[in-house]
Write a protein that holds these residues in place. Structure first.
Motif, mmCIF file in Angstrom:
data_model
loop_
_atom_site.group_PDB
_atom_site.id
_atom_site.type_symbol
_atom_site.label_atom_id
_atom_site.label_comp_id
_atom_site.label_asym_id
_atom_site.label_seq_id
_atom_site.Cartn_x
_atom_site.Cartn_y
_atom_site.Cartn_z
ATOM 1 N N THR A 161 0.802 -1.307 0.129
ATOM 2 C CA THR A 161 0.067 0.117 0.125
ATOM 3 C C THR A 161 0.836 1.176 -0.149
ATOM 4 O O THR A 161 0.682 2.109 -0.919
ATOM 5 C CB THR A 161 -0.794 0.091 1.171
ATOM 6 N N ILE B 240 1.039 3.763 -2.926
ATOM 7 C CA ILE B 240 0.666 5.288 -3.182
ATOM 8 C C ILE B 240 1.540 6.072 -3.542
ATOM 9 O O ILE B 240 1.432 7.003 -4.535
ATOM 10 C CB ILE B 240 0.239 5.425 -1.950
ATOM 11 N N GLY C 72 2.059 5.620 -7.464
ATOM 12 C CA GLY C 72 0.878 6.136 -8.031
ATOM 13 C C GLY C 72 1.007 7.728 -8.141
ATOM 14 O O GLY C 72 0.542 8.113 -9.120
ATOM 15 N N CYS D 216 -4.464 1.642 -9.291
ATOM 16 C CA CYS D 216 -5.703 2.170 -8.724
ATOM 17 C C CYS D 216 -5.867 3.556 -8.131
ATOM 18 O O CYS D 216 -6.592 4.191 -8.288
ATOM 19 C CB CYS D 216 -6.036 1.289 -7.531
ATOM 20 N N VAL D 217 -4.595 3.813 -7.595
ATOM 21 C CA VAL D 217 -4.494 5.155 -6.701
ATOM 22 C C VAL D 217 -4.331 6.288 -7.984
ATOM 23 O O VAL D 217 -5.328 7.424 -7.942
ATOM 24 C CB VAL D 217 -3.107 5.383 -5.985
ATOM 25 N N ARG D 218 -3.658 5.996 -9.168
ATOM 26 C CA ARG D 218 -3.685 6.794 -10.125
ATOM 27 C C ARG D 218 -5.017 7.176 -10.814
ATOM 28 O O ARG D 218 -5.344 8.300 -11.041
ATOM 29 C CB ARG D 218 -2.557 6.568 -11.081
ATOM 30 N N GLY E 163 -7.752 6.818 -9.212
ATOM 31 C CA GLY E 163 -8.780 7.628 -8.354
ATOM 32 C C GLY E 163 -8.336 8.829 -8.387
ATOM 33 O O GLY E 163 -9.196 9.956 -8.357
ATOM 34 N N ALA F 91 -11.932 10.552 -4.491
ATOM 35 C CA ALA F 91 -10.846 9.721 -4.977
ATOM 36 C C ALA F 91 -10.928 8.427 -4.416
ATOM 37 O O ALA F 91 -10.716 7.349 -4.893
ATOM 38 C CB ALA F 91 -9.517 10.306 -4.755
ATOM 39 N N ILE G 119 -10.787 4.693 -5.585
ATOM 40 C CA ILE G 119 -9.493 3.513 -5.264
ATOM 41 C C ILE G 119 -9.829 2.611 -4.386
ATOM 42 O O ILE G 119 -9.354 1.450 -4.697
ATOM 43 C CB ILE G 119 -8.532 4.568 -4.428
ATOM 44 N N THR H 82 -8.522 -1.756 -4.890
ATOM 45 C CA THR H 82 -7.564 -1.904 -3.935
ATOM 46 C C THR H 82 -7.736 -3.125 -3.013
ATOM 47 O O THR H 82 -6.889 -4.019 -2.954
ATOM 48 C CB THR H 82 -7.040 -0.734 -3.111
#
Lengths: 398, 421, 244
Positions: A104, A108, A111, A284-286, A288, A319, A323, A327
């Motif tokens: 994680t 993050i 991302g 995923c973060v990107r 979001g 976001a 995300i 995730t």
């Protein structure tokens, strides 16, 4: 009436009845399933009879008579198979939690880096993702275990971290925490958390009624530091450490005794899982962050919110909705992928139970089923949670 | 502190000729410091105490970048560089750290990989231990590609793959009429030809047991067979999941969620030890066949979800139109729904295939040796101990090339079909 | 109509190499209504976005209500609290209800108690005639309703100036009127407004001054009647002939 027209009217009769079309496939399916299960069960029974094995779960109480290299709870050769299973489950959870934690954080960072206007940073993040995503996880695991970690020095020349921790080819050795009155310390932590919850509740009420904002973060920080600290000063809680010490075990073999040893299998597995899953979490973060339109930030700025407030009140809520679902799926994948432990002899469920225990007892059906069921229940539990979560936070549309 | 650097005045576009050369000099000084330090052991700032010494290149570079940070200087390259990697001091420091790390590490890495490495030879002695020993790969290459398949019969594997490639390529270039026949040939006749060629036993070809199959060719064999079969199974499951008949729907859901909820290793164990128990006493199903069946069912569940996404994304109007034209369930799906739905999820299908290829190395836990498994075997050979790194790097590169290109291709397909609509 | 509330002196702005604002000089008095029009790419949106610092100007001086717009974040936040903006794409916060959209800033920036903020918000929502939608979410409202909610949201900060960036350009034709009506009501109440728009009917009804911009420059600036009756520049005449 000749034969042709009578049969055609017969099929015509049947296909014109919608109920028929509806029920027939279902009945056939049910019959098919019963047949298949019956066939398999019969064969299984015959095969087991021939080998003199009976079907049942009583073997779980028997003595396991094999050792497990790494365990979070007490275990020895005289423990039962059930206990061995438990050790495997705990080891799986351990490596999954460590993997999820690092994946994680790394995900993050990568991302966000992908979105950086700095060309160097975003390119490096992009290459990281492309490289670690396109190489099979098993291969990465083997690389770390057989190539990278094998290159670590022998215990005699171990890498030294401030004289308290040592990294060698045999593993990472860290001091062991020895507590007195640990339960008291634990209660103080729980009490602090409850206190913090109340602080936040009170702060929210205050804001709603008077508009004033209390510095709840600093107060919470103070609470979580001071209250547990008090248990040390006046509560009789104390902490001492058992340090790993380099001992000569024989003429040529040295190793560290004492402290906690983190075996290279665990390190390699956690490392491979984290680096691999981080690539997916980064995407995923990107997605979001990019999913929140630029206009949202501008609108929030135009009504006077500070940068911190914009992030907290407008951008993150939107976001996170994008995300969190994928995730969580990645977390599940990571947990399932931890089963690769079997390939490098890290004692997780698969190796301990479906591997060693099954080789010893020969009870393939029971053991493989239990193992699969364990993972299955975890998957289903997380699915149910995700569905509940998605329904709860869904942004209402027309 | 940053303001103190401005004692010469703020860097602005009018003082271009002063600040740019000044900045560049500082920056270059920092880089030279790092280079001298890492490769020549020379420390030009050794007069300073220990840790300060460590930070001097960073300091030089930072000062240099600060002076060069001129907004709207008018020089196109300078401006785009500034906006990019030098927009503020935080960015500048990150850029410098990255550049320094690269300078310190890339040359030694290239050195080990290529310059000092040994490529030609036939035995371990030909490898000096200074660089990578690619002799290892050279010597084992045939095994890594073909497993334990007898050398004399390798032409059969090559022939099969050439046929496959030839058929697929021709399917792209022939007129539509012949295309249909080629696809039918590919899907129904070719598997039999392939099996006979590779396995042998008939037509005067020597029989090679499946345990001898291995290496990269095994990776391809498994991937292609699994993909071929998981596709129709996945389609049925997807349709079943959307059926209005409860028995069929729940059976499909149960089947799909079961396979998606368990790790592939447990599935392989199941195929390896549990499946024989379910077969009638005395029958024996080849291990490779069992593994392919297991992988097929496993991937079919994921494929089903991908296809279901396509079926759901199709506007309801298509279903309505089909029904109002009097088409039955199967005809409607075959002629109208599936062609469109499948086109929608081509990227998803490609992704599933990619995941399948990445999953194949797992079969080594049940004793089948594809590429990674063969490397395992090669590195444990007593004559060739200690070359694990070279082996895994080679396998990593091979897989990376395959997977990277597949994902690029699927991205291109996705773009093409997006603009199609 | 008294003091200057906005003053722009010799303002220029570049996007990379391209100069998007060229020596803009503009004065806006309190309670004045100004309409800015011009072909696309003329810099009119950029102009008003500079006023609340959504865009930064490189040369010149902008003073809003006595505070100069510079890099100082404190100044920027002070100015933004006094200047409200309505966007072409509405930009309501989809995860909050309409009334929560409106009370967000008053609670967190002006530190108003929640009840007080809600009362005020409901009053503003009533003024733009969408009180019944207060508890709904933006995704459940039509375009016209969303834009009116966006106006109410901006008004809840009790700004001295309201900026409108092509507020009706993204709306279906049947909803343009309801938004323009809300803006006319606002104008009648005495709000200082700068509106970038193509709706010349609105300009004729409400504006004190009309500004025509082209290629980053203010080409013509005149009182409304004068502007439409006697456009001086050829470019203005061309533009007016195209849209009227």
């Amino acid at each position: 009436m000749n034969l042709k027209s009578s049969t055609s009217s017969l099929t015509g009769f049947f296909s014109s009845k919608p109920k028929f079309k509806y029920y027939l496939p279902q009945i056939l399916t049910v019959l098919g399933i019963i047949f298949i299960f019956g066939y398999f069960s019969y064969n299984a029974q015959v095969n087991m009879d021939n080998r003199g094995i009976d079907f049942g779960l009583r073997f779980l109480g028997e003595e396991a008579s094999f050792d497990i290299q790494f365990s979070l709870i007490e275990y020895s050769g005289t423990s039962s198979y059930a206990r061995a299973y438990l050790v495997g489950v705990l080891n799986t959870i351990l490596v999954a939690v460590i993997g999820i934690f690092f994946a994680t954080i790394l995900g993050i960072v990568i991302g966000i880096s992908r979105l950086s206007p700095n060309y160097l940073i975003s390119r490096i993040a992009e290459w990281y993702i492309e490289i670690f995503r396109n190489i099979p996880l098993l291969l990465q695991l083997f690389f770390w275990y057989f190539a990278a970690l094998r290159a670590l020095p022998l215990p005699k020349e171990a890498i030294n971290f401030f004289d308290v921790a040592y990294l060698s080819v045999k593993g990472l050795y860290v001091p062991k925490f020895i507590w007195t009155n640990f339960s008291f310390f634990l209660y103080s932590i729980i009490a602090s958390i409850i206190a913090i919850i109340f602080v936040y509740r009170y702060a929210r009420k205050q804001q709603e009624s008077t508009g004033k904002q209390i510095p709840k973060f600093i107060i919470s920080l103070g609470i979580i530091i001071i209250i547990p600290l008090l248990t040390f000063l006046i509560g009789g809680v104390s902490l001492s450490f058992e340090y790993p010490v380099l001992t000569q075990l024989s003429k040529t073999i040295f190793n560290y005794i004492g402290g906690v040893s983190i075996i290279p299998e665990l390190m390699a597995l956690a490392l491979a899982l984290s680096l691999y899953t981080a690539t997916f979490i980064a995407e995923c973060v990107r997605a979001g962050i990019m999913g929140v339109t630029k206009g949202q930030k501008e609108a929030a700025a135009s009504i006077g919110l500070t940068t911190g407030q914009i992030l907290r009140l407008v951008i993150m809520p939107q976001a996170l909705r994008i995300i969190i679902p994928p995730t969580t799926n990645q977390y599940l994948n990571l947990t399932k992928n931890s089963s690769l432990a079997a390939a490098i002899a890290y004692p997780d469920i698969v190796l301990v139970f479906a591997g060693t225990a099954m080789m010893q007892t020969g009870r393939a059906i029971e053991i493989v089923s239990i193992t699969m069921l364990t993972y299955l229940s975890l998957s289903i539990a997380i699915s149910i949670f995700m569905n509940w979560y998605n329904k709860k936070i869904a942004i209402k549309e027309k | 502190m940053i303001k103190s650097l401005n004692f010469l005045g703020r860097p602005t576009r009018d003082k271009l000729s002063l600040f740019v050369p000044l900045g560049i000099s500082f920056f270059v000084l920092g880089i030279i410091d790092v280079i001298l330090n890492s490769f020549f052991g020379v420390n030009i700032t050794s007069v300073l105490p220990g840790w300060l010494n460590f930070f001097t290149p960073l300091f030089f570079g930072f000062v240099g970048l600060h002076y060069v940070r001129i907004e709207f200087s008018g020089n196109k390259t300078l401006d785009s560089l500034n906006k990019n990697i030098n927009s503020n001091w935080f960015n500048a420091i990150l850029t410098l750290l990255i550049i320094f790390v690269l300078i310190k590490n890339i040359p030694p890495l290239l050195n080990w990989l290529f310059i000092d490495a040994d490529f030609i030879g036939t035995s371990k002695e030909e490898c000096s231990r200074e660089g990578a020993c690619w002799v290892f790969i050279n010597v084992w290459f045939k095994r890594l590609m073909y497993g334990l398949y007898p050398n004399a019969e390798i032409w059969r594997i090559n022939l099969t793959f050439l046929m496959l490639i030839g058929l697929v390529i021709s399917a792209f270039f022939v007129p539509v009429k012949i295309k249909k026949y080629i696809i039918i040939f590919l899907l129904f006749l070719f598997p039999f030809i392939a099996i006979n060629l590779i396995s042998g036993g008939n037509f005067g070809l020597e029989w090679v047991e499946t345990a001898a199959w291995g290496g990269l060719s095994l990776t391809f064999i498994i991937s292609i067979f699994a993909l071929l079969f998981c596709f129709p199974v996945g389609m049925f499951l997807a349709l079943g999941r959307r059926s209005s008949a409860p028995v069929i729907r729940y059976t499909s859901i149960g089947f799909i969620e079961f396979w998606r909820g368990v790790p592939l290793i447990t599935v392989l164990f199941m195929a390896s030890v549990m499946m024989p128990m379910f077969l009638p006493d005395g029958t024996y199903m080849d291990k490779l066949v069992r593994v392919i069946i297991a992988i097929t069912l496993f991937e079919a569940a994921y494929m089903a979800e991908v296809i279901r996404g396509g079926l759901q994304a199709l506007p309801r109007g298509q279903y309505d139109a089909g029904k109002s034209l009097g088409m039955g369930y199967w005809r409607m799906h075959l002629l109208v729904i599936l062609p469109q739905a499948l086109k929608l999820v081509i990227p998803g299908i490609a992704n599933t295939f990619l995941a399948l290829v990445k999953d194949t190395p797992l079969i080594l836990v049940v004793g089948l040796l594809e590429l990674v498994g063969m490397i395992d075997m090669a590195k444990s050979n007593p004559d060739w101990l200690g070359f694990a790194t070279e082996g895994y790097i080679f396998a990593g590169v091979v897989f990376w090339i395959i997977c990277f290109n597949m994902s690029r291709y699927s991205q291109r397909l996705e773009k093409r079909y997006k603009t199609d609509r | 109509m008294s003091d200057k509330i906005i003053e722009m002196v010799d303002v220029s702005k570049w996007f990379d190499d391209f100069q998007v604002l060229k020596n803009i000089n503009l004065e806006v008095l309190l309670k004045q209504k100004i309409v800015v029009c011009g072909p696309s790419g003329s810099g009119k949106s950029t102009l008003i976005r500079c006023i609340n610092r959504l865009e930064e100007h490189q040369k010149g001086k902008i003073v809003v209500d006595g505070i100069e717009l510079s890099e100082s974040t404190k100044n920027i936040e002070k100015i933004r609290a006094e200047v409200g903006m309505v966007f072409q794409q509405f930009n309501l916060f989809p995860h909050l209800s309409i009334v929560d959209n409106c009370t967000l800033a008053p609670i967190w920036v002006k530190k108003m108690p929640k009840k007080h903020a809600e009362e005020f918000a409901l009053k503003e929502l009533e003024k733009v005639k969408i009180l019944d939608q207060a508890k709904k979410f933006p995704g459940q409202l039509s375009g016209g309703q969303q834009q009116r909610a966006a106006i109410a949201r901006a008004l809840c900060m009790q700004p001295k100036i309201m900026l409108f960036d092509e507020p009706t350009s993204a709306l279906d034709p049947e909803m343009i009127k309801e938004v323009l009506d809300a803006m006319v009501d606002l104008a009648k109440e005495g709000m200082t407004m700068i509106v970038v728009t193509h709706e010349m009917g609105f300009a004729k009804e409400v504006a004190d001054e009309v500004i025509f911009m082209d290629e980053g420059m203010i080409v013509e600036k005149a009182a409304t009647k004068e502007f439409f009756a006697n456009p001086k520049s050829d470019r203005t005449k061309l533009f007016l002939s195209q849209i009227l």
